[in-house]
Design an enzyme around this catalytic site. Structure first.
Site, short mmCIF file in Angstrom:
data_model
loop_
_atom_site.label_atom_id
_atom_site.label_comp_id
_atom_site.label_asym_id
_atom_site.label_seq_id
_atom_site.Cartn_x
_atom_site.Cartn_y
_atom_site.Cartn_z
N GLY A 7 -4.37 2.19 3.52
CA GLY A 7 -3.26 2.23 2.54
C GLY A 7 -3.75 1.99 1.13
N GLY A 10 -1.61 2.82 -1.87
CA GLY A 10 -0.28 2.23 -1.93
C GLY A 10 -0.14 1.21 -3.05
N GLN A 11 0.99 0.51 -3.04
CA GLN A 11 1.28 -0.40 -4.15
C GLN A 11 0.24 -1.52 -4.28
OE1 GLN A 11 4.85 -2.78 -3.88
NE2 GLN A 11 4.94 -3.07 -6.09
N ASP A 33 -6.79 6.21 3.07
CA ASP A 33 -5.35 6.42 2.99
C ASP A 33 -4.98 7.43 4.05
OD1 ASP A 33 -2.63 7.22 1.52
OD2 ASP A 33 -3.38 5.30 0.79
N ASP A 38 -5.77 8.15 9.43
CA ASP A 38 -4.42 7.95 9.92
C ASP A 38 -4.44 6.76 10.89
OD1 ASP A 38 -1.99 7.98 11.17
OD2 ASP A 38 -2.08 10.09 11.81
N TYR A 128 12.00 -2.35 9.40
CA TYR A 128 10.82 -2.87 8.71
C TYR A 128 10.58 -4.33 9.11
CZ TYR A 128 8.06 -4.34 4.59
OH TYR A 128 7.13 -4.85 3.75
N LYS A 132 7.50 -6.22 11.15
CA LYS A 132 6.74 -7.32 10.53
C LYS A 132 6.73 -8.56 11.43
CE LYS A 132 5.08 -5.38 6.90
NZ LYS A 132 3.62 -5.21 6.78
N1 SER Z 1 9.06 -5.10 -1.17
C1 SER Z 1 9.36 -4.97 0.22
C2 SER Z 1 10.54 -4.12 0.43
O1 SER Z 1 11.43 -4.18 -0.39
C3 SER Z 1 9.57 -6.33 0.84
O2 SER Z 1 8.57 -6.61 1.72
O3 SER Z 1 10.63 -3.42 1.39
#
Ligand code: SER
Length: 300
Positions: A7, A10-11, A33, A38, A128, A132
């Site tokens: 990743g 990514g951010q 990435d 993958d 999500y 996690k």
């Molecule tokens: N920044 C993330 C989200 O908003 C939080 O883990 O999904």
């Protein structure tokens, strides 16, 4: 030391790659990435880790909360299957340390939403969040069963300018700051006024990750830690932006992400991380606003 980052575009990855390069100048960093590795492909992950003699992994490939509600199966595959593939390959190939971010999305119902402690009920209501929580349990399992050193931080909304977030609920704040910096004063927030959530500037995230990964194992009483910088609602960002002289007015048009935000902590207790490995954040709402307005205006 050979380091794998998934990743990487990514951010977090966009900024962690150069930061690790500076922190570990003698290491070789393999940035990957979706285009190059993958993580849902178990044999490719295993081969990559083996072929490149990887000893440390920063597994950042993940889909965020907003996207998660739209594409639950894909989120499950990338976030959970991806982590399983990394952990399996890591134990097979003798990787020493793995970092996998967790999130405030692990919280959902039946927990204190103010000053949320490290150890409390984890009943997420978003896909999500589900990935996690399952990820956290998986990390603990690989640590206790196989002795792999897996570490996680529960990140709040991360505020950054270079790395673009991928469809999260806290992203509205980044959009507001970018818009204000670029002289566009009318902002539409997809979260309601008064929706207070915890945030962290990317510089604190980067320092935190490296400090945490360098902490002696015996100092860690947990594998997963809460961390936070400050808490803010959309109007708090608006006032902070105005204070720095950028005109901005906000209208509120909450969408499906409001329901996600309503399950999340308003503020986080990160005492455990402070005590165990010296976590501290430096940047408050004002300083974060100042830095991001500057970054985004330079992007013009
Ligand atoms: N920044 C993330 C989200 O908003 C939080 O883990 O999904």
């Amino acid at each position: 030391m050979n380091i794998l980052i998934t990743g990487a575009k990514g951010q977090i990855g966009t900024e962690l790659v150069p930061f690790l390069g500076r922190s570990y100048p003698d290491s070789q960093i393999f940035s990957t990435d979706i285009d190059t590795l993958d993580v849902t492909d178990a044999s490719k992950v295993d081969q990559f880790i083996g072929d490149n003699s990887i000893s440390q992994v920063f597994h950042l490939a993940a889909l965020l909360s907003g996207v998660g509600e739209r594409s639950p199966r894909k989120t499950f595959d990338v976030n959970l299957l991806g982590s399983l593939n990394i952990l399996e390959a890591s134990r097979d190939r003798g990787v020493l340390q793995v970092f996998i971010p967790s999130s405030i999305a692990v919280f959902g119902r039946d927990y204190p939403r103010d000053n949320t402690p490290n150890d409390t009920v984890l009943r997420p209501l978003s896909m999500y969040g589900v990935t996690k929580v399952a990820g956290e349990v998986l990390h603990e399992y690989y640590t206790s069963r196989y002795g792999l050193d897996v570490r996680s931080l529960r990140f709040p909304g991360i505020l950054s300018s270079r790395g673009k977030p991928g469809g999260g609920t806290t992203d509205y704040a980044i959009h507001m700051l970018a818009q204000a910096a670029q002289g566009e004063p009318n902002f539409v927030s997809f979260l309601k006024q008064g929706t207070r959530l915890p945030f962290l500037h990317i510089d604190d995230v980067l320092e935190g990750i490296v400090t945490f990964m360098n902490a002696p194992r015996e100092h860690l009483s947990r594998r997963v830690y809460n961390v936070t910088g400050f808490s803010a609602a959309p109007e708090d960002f608006m006032f902070a932006i105005q204070k720095h002289g950028n005109p901005i007015s906000v209208t509120y048009e909450p969408d499906f992400r409001q329901a996600i935000a309503d399950q999340w902590p308003r503020s986080i207790n990160d005492t455990r991380a402070r005590k165990d490995w010296g976590w501290r954040s430096q940047l408050d709402l004002e300083e974060t606003t100042l830095r991001l307005l500057k970054d985004f205006s330079e992007d013009l």
